[in-house]
Design a protein around this motif. Sequence first.
Motif, mmCIF file in Angstrom:
data_model
loop_
_atom_site.group_PDB
_atom_site.id
_atom_site.type_symbol
_atom_site.label_atom_id
_atom_site.label_comp_id
_atom_site.label_asym_id
_atom_site.label_seq_id
_atom_site.Cartn_x
_atom_site.Cartn_y
_atom_site.Cartn_z
ATOM 1 N N PRO A 92 -10.575 4.702 -5.569
ATOM 2 C CA PRO A 92 -11.077 4.261 -4.263
ATOM 3 C C PRO A 92 -10.821 2.773 -4.016
ATOM 4 O O PRO A 92 -10.883 1.961 -4.926
ATOM 5 N N MET A 93 -10.531 2.451 -2.780
ATOM 6 C CA MET A 93 -10.287 1.068 -2.386
ATOM 7 C C MET A 93 -11.573 0.478 -1.818
ATOM 8 O O MET A 93 -12.251 1.121 -1.019
ATOM 9 N N SER A 145 -15.774 -11.313 -5.470
ATOM 10 C CA SER A 145 -16.475 -10.226 -6.136
ATOM 11 C C SER A 145 -17.016 -9.245 -5.102
ATOM 12 O O SER A 145 -17.203 -9.584 -3.939
ATOM 13 N N ALA A 146 -17.281 -8.030 -5.578
ATOM 14 C CA ALA A 146 -17.834 -6.993 -4.713
ATOM 15 C C ALA A 146 -18.952 -6.293 -5.461
ATOM 16 O O ALA A 146 -18.892 -6.139 -6.684
ATOM 17 N N GLN A 204 0.819 -1.212 0.000
ATOM 18 C CA GLN A 204 0.000 0.000 0.000
ATOM 19 C C GLN A 204 0.855 1.266 0.000
ATOM 20 O O GLN A 204 0.494 2.254 -0.623
ATOM 21 N N GLU A 205 1.973 1.249 0.669
ATOM 22 C CA GLU A 205 2.834 2.433 0.726
ATOM 23 C C GLU A 205 3.604 2.666 -0.567
ATOM 24 O O GLU A 205 3.909 3.802 -0.905
ATOM 25 N N ASN A 206 3.940 1.619 -1.296
ATOM 26 C CA ASN A 206 4.759 1.752 -2.497
ATOM 27 C C ASN A 206 3.954 1.835 -3.784
ATOM 28 O O ASN A 206 4.509 2.142 -4.835
ATOM 29 N N SER A 207 2.676 1.569 -3.726
ATOM 30 C CA SER A 207 1.844 1.593 -4.918
ATOM 31 C C SER A 207 1.288 2.992 -5.143
ATOM 32 O O SER A 207 0.952 3.705 -4.200
ATOM 33 N N LEU A 208 1.166 3.364 -6.403
ATOM 34 C CA LEU A 208 0.513 4.624 -6.744
ATOM 35 C C LEU A 208 -0.992 4.540 -6.507
ATOM 36 O O LEU A 208 -1.656 5.557 -6.318
ATOM 37 N N PHE A 209 -1.547 3.326 -6.542
ATOM 38 C CA PHE A 209 -2.992 3.169 -6.543
ATOM 39 C C PHE A 209 -3.557 2.404 -5.348
ATOM 40 O O PHE A 209 -4.718 2.589 -5.008
#
Length: 155
Positions: free
Chosen positions: A37-38, A47-48, A25-30
Amino acid sequence: MAYNTAYDLDGLVVATKAATVYTAQENSLFLGGGLIPMVNLPAGSISAQIPVMGSVTATKLTSASHDATDFDALGITDTKVTITSNIYAARDVMRDLGAIDPNELGRVLGQSVAKAFDSDVIAAMNSLTASTGDSDPVNVDAIFNAVAQIRGAGG
């Protein structure tokens, strides 16, 4: 710190998994959720259901008539879209537990997850076209430049 897997495998796995998720999470741009949004999925689900809110038109109130009786409730509608997820993961087999720091292992695994996820998101974004009716591609550089301009203007 050394781990004896016969007695403390959970202690090793929990620390490694926590470090992996944090680093990803800290190293990703997204993955941090700032630009995209997460959404967390229920455990064991692939699935969501994402709510898609309808649009409304805001009403401009004058300074002389600003109480809530001046306009009607908007009645926002929503629909659901089901999205199937992919899992991004990295795995390692540890042979010598005496010199392994689970945080360092998690850092390496998390960086690989962030890189794989970001590569896929960037590829998907680079395949988009502008919504203005023209055929100009919307690339990642254009999106980040727009975000920088909006944030620079205090938005």
